[in-house]
Design a protein around this motif. Sequence first.
Motif, PDB file in Angstrom:
ATOM      1  N   GLN A   1       0.807  -1.210   0.000  1.00 18.31           N
ATOM      2  CA  GLN A   1       0.000   0.000   0.000  1.00 18.31           C
ATOM      3  C   GLN A   1       0.844   1.265   0.000  1.00 18.31           C
ATOM      4  N   GLY A   2       1.890   1.287   0.795  1.00 18.24           N
ATOM      5  CA  GLY A   2       2.735   2.475   0.823  1.00 18.24           C
ATOM      6  C   GLY A   2       3.337   2.780  -0.519  1.00 18.24           C
ATOM      7  N   ARG A   3       3.770   1.744  -1.223  1.00 15.21           N
ATOM      8  CA  ARG A   3       4.363   1.944  -2.544  1.00 15.21           C
ATOM      9  C   ARG A   3       3.304   2.357  -3.562  1.00 15.21           C
ATOM     10  N   LYS A   4       2.099   1.817  -3.437  1.00 15.11           N
ATOM     11  CA  LYS A   4       1.021   2.237  -4.335  1.00 15.11           C
ATOM     12  C   LYS A   4       0.771   3.733  -4.213  1.00 15.11           C
ATOM     13  N   ASP A   5       0.784   4.227  -2.972  1.00 11.62           N
ATOM     14  CA  ASP A   5       0.576   5.656  -2.756  1.00 11.62           C
ATOM     15  C   ASP A   5       1.683   6.464  -3.435  1.00 11.62           C
ATOM     16  N   GLU A   6       2.910   5.970  -3.374  1.00 12.45           N
ATOM     17  CA  GLU A   6       4.027   6.653  -4.031  1.00 12.45           C
ATOM     18  C   GLU A   6       3.842   6.674  -5.546  1.00 12.45           C
ATOM     19  N   LEU A   7       3.358   5.558  -6.090  1.00 13.84           N
ATOM     20  CA  LEU A   7       3.136   5.505  -7.534  1.00 13.84           C
ATOM     21  C   LEU A   7       2.022   6.461  -7.958  1.00 13.84           C
ATOM     22  N   GLU A   8       1.009   6.601  -7.137  1.00 15.47           N
ATOM     23  CA  GLU A   8      -0.053   7.567  -7.430  1.00 15.47           C
ATOM     24  C   GLU A   8       0.521   8.982  -7.455  1.00 15.47           C
ATOM     25  N   GLN A   9       1.406   9.273  -6.521  1.00 14.58           N
ATOM     26  CA  GLN A   9       2.026  10.599  -6.479  1.00 14.58           C
ATOM     27  C   GLN A   9       2.912  10.833  -7.693  1.00 14.58           C
ATOM     28  N   VAL A  10       3.687   9.828  -8.064  1.00 12.63           N
ATOM     29  CA  VAL A  10       4.534   9.926  -9.251  1.00 12.63           C
ATOM     30  C   VAL A  10       3.666  10.194 -10.483  1.00 12.63           C
ATOM     31  N   ALA A  11       2.551   9.486 -10.597  1.00 16.41           N
ATOM     32  CA  ALA A  11       1.650   9.666 -11.740  1.00 16.41           C
ATOM     33  C   ALA A  11       1.136  11.102 -11.798  1.00 16.41           C
ATOM     34  N   ALA A  12       0.741  11.639 -10.653  1.00 14.23           N
ATOM     35  CA  ALA A  12       0.225  13.009 -10.620  1.00 14.23           C
ATOM     36  C   ALA A  12       1.286  14.006 -11.063  1.00 14.23           C
ATOM     37  N   TYR A  13       2.507  13.824 -10.568  1.00 18.49           N
ATOM     38  CA  TYR A  13       3.589  14.754 -10.911  1.00 18.49           C
ATOM     39  C   TYR A  13       3.968  14.656 -12.387  1.00 18.49           C
ATOM     40  N   ILE A  14       4.207  13.448 -12.862  1.00 18.91           N
ATOM     41  CA  ILE A  14       4.718  13.310 -14.226  1.00 18.91           C
ATOM     42  C   ILE A  14       3.695  13.803 -15.247  1.00 18.91           C
ATOM     43  N   LEU A  15       2.409  13.591 -14.989  1.00 13.40           N
ATOM     44  CA  LEU A  15       1.402  14.054 -15.938  1.00 13.40           C
ATOM     45  C   LEU A  15       1.232  15.570 -15.888  1.00 13.40           C
ATOM     46  N   ALA A  16       1.375  16.160 -14.705  1.00 13.96           N
ATOM     47  CA  ALA A  16       1.331  17.624 -14.613  1.00 13.96           C
ATOM     48  C   ALA A  16       2.501  18.233 -15.370  1.00 13.96           C
ATOM     49  N   TYR A  17       3.674  17.637 -15.207  1.00  8.64           N
ATOM     50  CA  TYR A  17       4.857  18.145 -15.900  1.00  8.64           C
ATOM     51  C   TYR A  17       4.776  17.884 -17.405  1.00  8.64           C
ATOM     52  N   GLU A  18       4.174  16.757 -17.776  1.00  2.30           N
ATOM     53  CA  GLU A  18       4.019  16.460 -19.198  1.00  2.30           C
ATOM     54  C   GLU A  18       3.088  17.476 -19.858  1.00  2.30           C
ATOM     55  N   LYS A  19       2.052  17.878 -19.149  1.00  7.89           N
ATOM     56  CA  LYS A  19       1.168  18.905 -19.699  1.00  7.89           C
ATOM     57  C   LYS A  19       1.916  20.227 -19.872  1.00  7.89           C
ATOM     58  N   ASP A  20       2.867  20.495 -18.967  1.00  2.00           N
ATOM     59  CA  ASP A  20       3.672  21.710 -19.112  1.00  2.00           C
ATOM     60  C   ASP A  20       4.365  21.757 -20.479  1.00  2.00           C
ATOM     61  N   PHE A  21       4.776  20.582 -20.956  1.00  8.35           N
ATOM     62  CA  PHE A  21       5.433  20.525 -22.266  1.00  8.35           C
ATOM     63  C   PHE A  21       4.514  21.118 -23.338  1.00  8.35           C
ATOM     64  N   TYR A  22       3.268  20.664 -23.363  1.00  7.51           N
ATOM     65  CA  TYR A  22       2.328  21.132 -24.382  1.00  7.51           C
ATOM     66  C   TYR A  22       1.937  22.580 -24.141  1.00  7.51           C
ATOM     67  N   ASP A  23       1.797  22.961 -22.857  1.00  6.51           N
ATOM     68  CA  ASP A  23       1.473  24.356 -22.541  1.00  6.51           C
ATOM     69  C   ASP A  23       2.552  25.291 -23.093  1.00  6.51           C
ATOM     70  N   SER A  24       3.810  24.848 -23.056  1.00 10.96           N
ATOM     71  CA  SER A  24       4.902  25.699 -23.506  1.00 10.96           C
ATOM     72  C   SER A  24       4.944  25.845 -25.027  1.00 10.96           C
ATOM     73  N   MET A  25       4.139  25.066 -25.724  1.00 15.38           N
ATOM     74  CA  MET A  25       4.108  25.135 -27.184  1.00 15.38           C
ATOM     75  C   MET A  25       3.152  26.215 -27.694  1.00 15.38           C
TER      76      MET A  25
END
Length: 221
Positions: A196-220
């Motif tokens: 469970q603890g690791r699942k929570d970490e993966l959820e956090q990683v998913a939230a961060y990486i997708l927010a940052y990935e959207k930044d890529f498109y926003d910068s275009m």
Amino acid sequence: MASELEPALRFLEELERNHEPALAAIRSHSFVTSVAGGNAHLEDLRRFSIAEYWYMRGGVKHFALSIVNSPDLEIQRFFNERLSGELEYLSRFRPFMEALGLTDSEMEQQSPPSEALNAVNYLFRLSVEGGAAEKAAAWYLVGRVFSDTCSAMREGLSKHYGVSGEALKYFDIPHVRSERFVNAVARLVTIYGLDQGRKDELEQVAAYILAYEKDFYDSMV
């Protein structure tokens, strides 16, 4: 093997469902739809090309660092395959770059918007600080959503901009939905990420990486 991976495969599906709003925001981003609809200007495409080139250059370093920091051969093999794939993408990217009138020298001299590198800079951090499951899950999500945006842009580039088939090969990324790739990610999640603890970490990683990935498109835009 399939039965052993089933809990992780279900978790990856759940991860995508939980973050569908962020994934949808990238798939339907105004930059993606402008390219798909033929409304992007040449300078928009050139800006994308420069940013994507430096993202891939960062991806090469991310995978190389991940290999060095892998605790066992299985993880090293996984990231070695990703590294080989990223180098192949760089080769496949060249005809598209040239179709836009960009040279190697120009690519090296140009700098992308800083926000365009947020995602790959976060991947750098995961290279050193993250575990195998975190890195695999981040690339799993990035790969799948990038495959979707590439599919939409590829059709637009072919229909509205007359970009040749050779120059569009970069935009075909079938491996991220292949059974082999998905199972490889699921195996790392099975070994390193299902409590469970690791699942929570993966959820956090998913939230961060997708927010940052959207930044890529926003910068275009």
